[in-house]
Design an enzyme around this catalytic site. Structure first.
Site, PDB file in Angstrom:
ATOM      1  N   GLU A  35       0.847  -1.194   0.000  1.00 43.02           N
ATOM      2  CA  GLU A  35       0.000   0.000   0.000  1.00 43.02           C
ATOM      3  C   GLU A  35       0.878   1.238   0.000  1.00 43.02           C
ATOM      4  O   GLU A  35       1.809   1.339   0.801  1.00 43.02           O
ATOM      5  CB  GLU A  35      -0.926  -0.021   1.226  1.00 43.02           C
ATOM      6  CG  GLU A  35      -1.693   1.259   1.473  1.00 43.02           C
ATOM      7  CD  GLU A  35      -2.524   1.756   0.288  1.00 43.02           C
ATOM      8  OE1 GLU A  35      -2.393   2.943  -0.071  1.00 43.02           O
ATOM      9  OE2 GLU A  35      -3.293   0.960  -0.299  1.00 43.02           O
ATOM     10  N   ARG A  36       0.575   2.177  -0.905  1.00 40.53           N
ATOM     11  CA  ARG A  36       1.463   3.339  -1.025  1.00 40.53           C
ATOM     12  C   ARG A  36       1.084   4.494  -0.101  1.00 40.53           C
ATOM     13  O   ARG A  36       1.878   5.384   0.149  1.00 40.53           O
ATOM     14  CB  ARG A  36       1.501   3.829  -2.474  1.00 40.53           C
ATOM     15  CG  ARG A  36       0.235   4.450  -2.962  1.00 40.53           C
ATOM     16  CD  ARG A  36       0.362   4.952  -4.391  1.00 40.53           C
ATOM     17  NE  ARG A  36      -0.909   5.483  -4.871  1.00 40.53           N
ATOM     18  CZ  ARG A  36      -1.115   5.877  -6.110  1.00 40.53           C
ATOM     19  NH1 ARG A  36      -0.141   5.807  -6.987  1.00 40.53           N
ATOM     20  NH2 ARG A  36      -2.283   6.363  -6.470  1.00 40.53           N
ATOM     21  N   CYS A  43     -11.707   4.709   0.204  1.00 42.08           N
ATOM     22  CA  CYS A  43     -13.009   4.516   0.844  1.00 42.08           C
ATOM     23  C   CYS A  43     -12.999   4.937   2.314  1.00 42.08           C
ATOM     24  O   CYS A  43     -13.793   5.763   2.735  1.00 42.08           O
ATOM     25  CB  CYS A  43     -13.443   3.057   0.718  1.00 42.08           C
ATOM     26  SG  CYS A  43     -15.009   2.723   1.534  1.00 42.08           S
ATOM     27  N   SER A 181     -23.765  15.149 -11.051  1.00 44.70           N
ATOM     28  CA  SER A 181     -24.797  14.832 -10.056  1.00 44.70           C
ATOM     29  C   SER A 181     -24.890  13.336  -9.793  1.00 44.70           C
ATOM     30  O   SER A 181     -25.944  12.811  -9.477  1.00 44.70           O
ATOM     31  CB  SER A 181     -26.158  15.354 -10.512  1.00 44.70           C
ATOM     32  OG  SER A 181     -26.681  14.513 -11.535  1.00 44.70           O
ATOM     33  N   ILE A 184     -21.220  11.112  -5.717  1.00 41.73           N
ATOM     34  CA  ILE A 184     -20.247  11.991  -5.051  1.00 41.73           C
ATOM     35  C   ILE A 184     -20.708  13.450  -5.125  1.00 41.73           C
ATOM     36  O   ILE A 184     -20.756  14.152  -4.116  1.00 41.73           O
ATOM     37  CB  ILE A 184     -18.833  11.815  -5.650  1.00 41.73           C
ATOM     38  CG1 ILE A 184     -18.311  10.398  -5.375  1.00 41.73           C
ATOM     39  CG2 ILE A 184     -17.860  12.839  -5.072  1.00 41.73           C
ATOM     40  CD1 ILE A 184     -17.025  10.034  -6.118  1.00 41.73           C
ATOM     41  N   GLU A 203     -25.523  19.053 -14.429  1.00 41.72           N
ATOM     42  CA  GLU A 203     -25.464  17.670 -14.898  1.00 41.72           C
ATOM     43  C   GLU A 203     -25.561  17.646 -16.421  1.00 41.72           C
ATOM     44  O   GLU A 203     -26.477  18.225 -16.996  1.00 41.72           O
ATOM     45  CB  GLU A 203     -26.615  16.855 -14.275  1.00 41.72           C
ATOM     46  CG  GLU A 203     -26.765  15.442 -14.800  1.00 41.72           C
ATOM     47  CD  GLU A 203     -25.491  14.608 -14.728  1.00 41.72           C
ATOM     48  OE1 GLU A 203     -25.055  14.121 -15.793  1.00 41.72           O
ATOM     49  OE2 GLU A 203     -24.926  14.455 -13.625  1.00 41.72           O
ATOM     50  N   VAL A 269     -16.872  14.630 -11.718  1.00 40.68           N
ATOM     51  CA  VAL A 269     -17.268  14.188 -13.070  1.00 40.68           C
ATOM     52  C   VAL A 269     -16.793  12.764 -13.373  1.00 40.68           C
ATOM     53  O   VAL A 269     -16.454  12.437 -14.498  1.00 40.68           O
ATOM     54  CB  VAL A 269     -16.745  15.167 -14.146  1.00 40.68           C
ATOM     55  CG1 VAL A 269     -17.501  16.476 -14.090  1.00 40.68           C
ATOM     56  CG2 VAL A 269     -15.243  15.420 -13.986  1.00 40.68           C
ATOM     57  N   ALA A 318     -17.529   0.152  -3.137  1.00 43.92           N
ATOM     58  CA  ALA A 318     -16.649  -0.528  -2.184  1.00 43.92           C
ATOM     59  C   ALA A 318     -17.112  -1.957  -1.909  1.00 43.92           C
ATOM     60  O   ALA A 318     -16.303  -2.877  -1.825  1.00 43.92           O
ATOM     61  CB  ALA A 318     -16.600   0.262  -0.877  1.00 43.92           C
ATOM     62  N   HIS A 443     -44.288  -4.321  12.219  1.00 43.79           N
ATOM     63  CA  HIS A 443     -45.002  -3.045  12.316  1.00 43.79           C
ATOM     64  C   HIS A 443     -44.709  -2.416  13.677  1.00 43.79           C
ATOM     65  O   HIS A 443     -44.673  -3.120  14.670  1.00 43.79           O
ATOM     66  CB  HIS A 443     -46.510  -3.295  12.173  1.00 43.79           C
ATOM     67  CG  HIS A 443     -47.335  -2.067  12.402  1.00 43.79           C
ATOM     68  ND1 HIS A 443     -47.505  -1.107  11.428  1.00 43.79           N
ATOM     69  CD2 HIS A 443     -48.017  -1.641  13.497  1.00 43.79           C
ATOM     70  CE1 HIS A 443     -48.281  -0.139  11.926  1.00 43.79           C
ATOM     71  NE2 HIS A 443     -48.602  -0.443  13.166  1.00 43.79           N
TER      72      HIS A 443
END
Length: 464
Positions: A35-36, A43, A181, A184, A203, A269, A318, A443
């Site tokens: 992992e960098r 996430c 839209s 994110i 959008e 975008v 994710a 209920h």
């Protein structure tokens, strides 16, 4: 010195990579993760989790303003943006630390550094101390994705923000433009709008939340507008003129181009896969529009090389990445793995109102040749929704008229991101309308609307 050898190496420790590593270790494989930047990936550190923490603050603030409705008193309402952000960062930090603990507990070797694949079965890890090579017969690419940058709309962290800048804002936007839209864009629009920013969403498609069912999009848009957002559909941002403290946006629609002033712009975008600099092309990996081409078992076509999560294409979620990670680890360990059915993966958007869906929209079901039965039920017909003071929303179900198969389910309203799982289980178990009708829903709960929406598809709704 001989290179360290593992059964499986995972490149990337996001929700796909770290889950793959844990599952592999559970099955007795020796596993390394490279992992960098951060354990937990985008996430946990810069995406799903910290945004939910921000949105929760906005939701509580919104409810505080409604205190009188509930017979309560709250005066002198306000917020401390720095404290809101600090809480969000603390939540992310807590969870990222938790991933480290889980990997350690499962005896996964963690190497922090930049990975490349110089030769088949070899991963070179570059750290501050130099480069180390490790080997494995099986390598999983889980490098994720990053925000797409459009020419002229590049972020500068001052006037134009990416999601990262929006998660740690230095100031509260007064006049905000959100470009895009999808989930994110609309989540950030919802957050800043609730805290008082004059918010405009642009959008390019013909409706907001364009991947959702058209009816759900229309309902959500109505609520956003009611909350004071401006929504511009079929509109493109062609240019941004920047000057100190101000951005002039050139907005183009079918009628022509207009300009509008903003102090902040958030660009949302879409995303592009992190495929560069790994040496994939030299290995013969096929890449299509920044995503690695894989089969249903996430195999790249290069022996022993797999790709999962965002780097392997849509849906960019994710939970899809995690599930693929488990599937590939089981495949490597020689277990019987089941490929993921895209139609059983739910999408959730945590704006106000929330939006959640699984399976086919009504439009897509018809386009696929199905004769459909559609059911709907409004929140206003549900006792729990009214008691909660959340009467705005709807649940929609789409069935195959011939077989009764649940083709899709779509919701908008309070807590629908928690409700959708009921229909997800239904899709996974290949449920028919009969099974759902015979299910006894408790209920008073919001989940009763899920029952009613099924009944309505067959002309049997009881409460409307």
């Amino acid at each position: 010195m001989a290179a360290k050898s593992f059964d499986m190496i995972v490149i990337g420790a996001g929700p796909g990579g770290y889950v793959a590593a844990i599952r592999g270790a559970q099955l007795g494989l020796s596993v390394a993760v490279v992992e960098r930047e951060h354990l937990g990936g985008i996430c946990l550190n810069w995406g799903c989790i910290p945004t939910k923490a921000l949105l929760r603050s906005a939701e509580v603030f919104h409810l505080m303003h409604r205190a009188k409705e509930f017979g309560l008193m709250a005066e002198g309402l306000g917020y401390d943006l720095d404290a809101v952000v600090a809480r969000s960062r603390a939540v992310a930090k807590q969870l990222s630390g938790g991933i480290g603990h889980l990997l350690k507990k499962n005896k996964v070797t963690v190497l922090m550094g930049e990975a490349t694949l110089p030769r088949p079965g070899v991963v070179a890890v570059k750290t501050g101390a130099g480069t180390e090579e490790i080997t494995a017969k099986n390598i999983i690419l889980a490098t994720g994705a990053r925000a797409r940058v459009l020419p002229g709309l590049e972020a500068d962290g001052d006037l134009v923000w990416t999601y990262k800048h929006a998660l740690t804002p230095k100031r509260m936007p007064k006049k905000l433009l959100v470009i895009g839209s999808g989930a994110i864009g609309i989540e950030f629009a919802s957050f800043f709008n609730t805290l008082g920013a004059d918010t405009t969403v642009v959008e390019v498609m013909d409706r907001v939340l364009p991947v959702e069912d058209a009816e759900i999009s229309a309902f959500a848009k109505k609520q956003f507008v009611k909350q004071g957002m401006k929504i511009l559909e079929k509109t493109t941002v062609v240019k941004l003129d920047r000057s100190p403290g101000k951005v002039v946006a050139h907005l183009q629609d079918a009628k022509g181009t207009v300009t509008a002033d903003f102090d902040t712009v958030i660009s949302a975008v879409g995303i592009v896969g992190n495929v560069e600099g790994l040496g994939l092309e030299a290995l013969g990996v096929k890449i299509d529009r920044t995503h690695v081409v894989v089969d249903e078992f996430c195999r790249t076509g290069v022996p022993g090389l797999y790709a999962i999560g965002d780097i392997a294409g849509a849906p960019w979620l994710a939970h899809k990445a995690s599930h693929e990670g488990v599937m590939v680890a089981e495949l490597i360990a020689g277990k019987h793995a089941h490929p993921i059915k895209p139609g059983t993966i739910a999408g959730c958007t945590y704006c106000t109102p929330q939006v959640a869906s699984v399976g086919l929209t009504e439009e897509k079901a018809k386009a696929a040749g199905y004769t459909v039965k559609v059911g709907r039920f409004p929140f206003i017909g549900n006792g729990k929704a009214i008691a909660l003071g959340e009467p705005e929303g709807m649940v929609k179900t789409v069935f195959d008229a011939k077989t009764g198969e649940l083709l899709g389910a779509h919701m908008v309203g309070a807590e629908v991101t928690e409700l959708i799982q009921g229909y997800v289980i239904g899709r996974t178990l290949e449920t028919t309308e009969e099974d759902l009708m015979h299910t006894v829903f408790p209920h008073p709960t919001l989940s009763e609307m899920m029952h009613e929406a099924v009944l309505d598809a067959y002309g049997r709704a009881l409460h409307m």
